[in-house]
Design a protein around this motif. Sequence first.
Motif, PDB file in Angstrom:
ATOM      1  N   TRP A   1     -70.432  12.483 -54.316  1.00 56.18           N
ATOM      2  CA  TRP A   1     -71.628  11.681 -53.434  1.00 56.18           C
ATOM      3  C   TRP A   1     -73.009  11.791 -54.217  1.00 56.18           C
ATOM      4  CZ3 TRP A   1     -72.776  13.372 -47.579  1.00 56.18           C
ATOM      5  CH2 TRP A   1     -73.514  12.374 -47.153  1.00 56.18           C
TER       6      TRP A   1
ATOM      7  N   GLN B   1     -77.434  16.347 -56.069  1.00 57.64           N
ATOM      8  CA  GLN B   1     -77.406  15.260 -55.293  1.00 57.64           C
ATOM      9  C   GLN B   1     -78.906  14.602 -55.080  1.00 57.64           C
ATOM     10  OE1 GLN B   1     -75.785  16.648 -51.521  1.00 57.64           O
ATOM     11  NE2 GLN B   1     -74.020  15.265 -51.800  1.00 57.64           N
TER      12      GLN B   1
ATOM     13  N   ARG C   1     -77.578  11.084 -51.199  1.00 57.53           N
ATOM     14  CA  ARG C   1     -77.854  11.035 -49.585  1.00 57.53           C
ATOM     15  C   ARG C   1     -78.867  10.363 -49.162  1.00 57.53           C
ATOM     16  NH1 ARG C   1     -75.704  16.551 -46.914  1.00 57.53           N
ATOM     17  NH2 ARG C   1     -75.767  15.197 -45.412  1.00 57.53           N
TER      18      ARG C   1
END
Length: 819
Positions: A638, A714, A641
């Motif tokens: 991922w 991230q 975000r």
Amino acid sequence: MRRLILAIFCTILFNNVFAQRHQRLTQNWEFLKGDLGGIYEAIRPVKAGNPESVPVWDKVVLPHCFNAKDAVDPDLNYYQGPGWYRTQLTISNPYKDGRTLLHFEGAGQKTKVYIYDVKVAEHVGGYDEWTADITDAVAAFRKNPLFEKQFKGKIPVEIRCDNSRDLEMIPSDLSDFNVYGGLYRYLNLSYVPQVSAEKVFASASVDVKGVLGQLKISSRLLNPDGVDTVLVKIQLKDPQGKVVSSWQKELKAFHGQKELWETSLKNPKLWSVENPNLYTVETSIISKGNTAVHQEKIGFRNFEFVKKGPFMLDGKRLLLRGTHRHEDHAGVAAAMTEDQIREEMILMKNMGVNFIRLGHYQQSRIVLELCDSLGILVWEEIPWCRGGLGGDLYKNQARRMLTNMVEQHYNHPSIIIWGIGNENDWPGDFSEFDQHKIREFMKELNDLSHCLDPSRKTAIRRCDFCKDIVDVYSPSIWAGWYRGIYTEYAEVSKQEFDKVDHFLHVEWGGDSHAGRHSENPDNALSLVKTGIGADERAGDASLFGGSARVSKDGDWSESYMVNLIDWHLKEQENMPWLTGAAYWPFKDFSTPVRPDNPVPYMNQKGVIERDFTKKEAYYVFQSYWTKAPMIHIYGHSWPTRWGGATERKMIKVYANLDEVELFLNGKSLGKKKRNSQDFPAAGLRWMSTFNEGQNTIKAVGKKDGQVYTDEITQGYQTAKWDKPARMVLEKVSEKDGVALIRVKVLDKNNILCLDATNYVSFGLTGDGTLIDDMGTARGSRKVQLGNGCAEISININKGKSVASVKADGLESVFVEIKN
């Protein structure tokens, strides 16, 4: 891990004990997709450079599936029809008057075998083993002048496989998996003496206290010449190879199955999922100076499905922690090599699996041998799957495949259940759907299974009107996917448990598109009606129409799937009556009935992708099921975000450590104790704000004085986006002649649309080739976006190409790819 490596080594050693008499035929094969006008077209000489040498054959290596790529081609239906294989063998049987055999570990789906122009065998059924005795045909061809003149002392072999659609065959083509064609399991050339053991049945049992083991040996002979007398010797060796019991006797050669020897063993070393101790039964058949040696691995274990209670192994409760396996892999479809199978099974064991259902057909002997050596209990089943019930040909195939499955895998201690049906309440192949007739045939198969093997249980999945027939029943429970919400799982399971004597829940879970993540994955649950059960019903698998359900209205994110799995696993720890459950499936697999999925023609419910790439869900299972220390921050796949600048976001860590400390951008967010009942992430979750741009997250835990860490980076995007307006295509990296390209979807203000799910289609013109038709999120030329992006790789081939990507409603874009 050391025990796993030792177990695998022992399996390899066992498989190669008699390699000089048993040869895998992997090389020097040619393949033709399609049919021939006659066998002559397969055997006539082909001259290099002759334009009239048609049709053109391709060189292949076995195992080989002729649906290796087209099963996931987004633009085609996969090929179902005949295909031909041919080779020339050097036959040199070392035994005087010995038999020469072609041993098929599986071939799909109807197979005919020829020696030159003579048909020597045929078989119907794509998943059981079978043997073609080519002894006489080889001897006859050696007398043919062409043997030396044209074939230079070699034996021409031609094999026709056919997976054409046929209503009078199992499995049904309505099944949620491909009915593959080809020589997709190993083919072996075997030499045996004039008399040998065709089958050896070793029935090993032990009392519940593990004190007294019993072993019964019976056999069938391969003795086509009718030799009168044989000497039979049997040795039982313990897991260290020491002979602990033996027997021998001269016998009149027998026909059919004969009981040979019965012995007992005090305090045998038990087979269990933690310590899968394997004994060896070595049977020698001696006749006319030749000896045929047959080895089988066995295990002493005692198991019980307690009536209205849990599962017991060797006198102790064992929660079956299971999954499922299809014979399917990226780039090869069903034609997985032994190394690939071994890698897959070790991945399962390392995830904590102690039980597997082999769906929905009997699988390679390699799989069963690995289950024996790794300590994985097995439910294996025949492919009576969907479609209804056909006529006599159909029924005879089911009877034959059940008999073959039981006889071929009888000695494996890992097997505890013979499955005799799956979703037999699903009509479609025939104009008649008669529940009474289905019940009668199910009873017949159930009786046949118990007759062939009284020591194991029978089972079916999802056919309520037959649930009273078999020993163990699994209803349809898909809480949080096809029906209901996942918090209803325990309640619904208990309701189903109370309806039968022996309950086992196989098939639960849901789809996730690898690389797609969500900040609000549970949103769709608010749309779903509760209190109506969690069974899968007609139309629930469709992405269109019907009532609200997560399978249709959810986001198919990995984020949702880890929540669903997390909840199920925490509940299973507090269900003392539960025998166990098996997640469906371990790995994404190809299916012809799901063309509209994010990766077309893929069932994406796996916890790993079709090429062994782990999804985040793999680590959720590990955190509940394994003892080896592990720690994993959710979100390795991922990259970005999103949310408000001051919005607090949840960070989850999946670990089996007692305590974990989390650091965000170098600052400790505190320590948390693990509590499996504190959902989500067993209490290992933190709330914090993120910095705009890149953020570093680090988790630290300890066990027995050893420190374990995990770290990810991230991005965080606060800018809000509008609807997709344009695409950007770029080359991301290049290594060893392979380039990775990525498309991003942006809005009118050039902001990345992180929730975009458009379908995109990649193309390529020039010297390179797309690495596509893999059935993975990064190996498909048509694919849905994951968080506004999609990727694919290109073999540059030392040249120059132009890659493209198109999507409905957006302007196509291009990028040049070169060394």
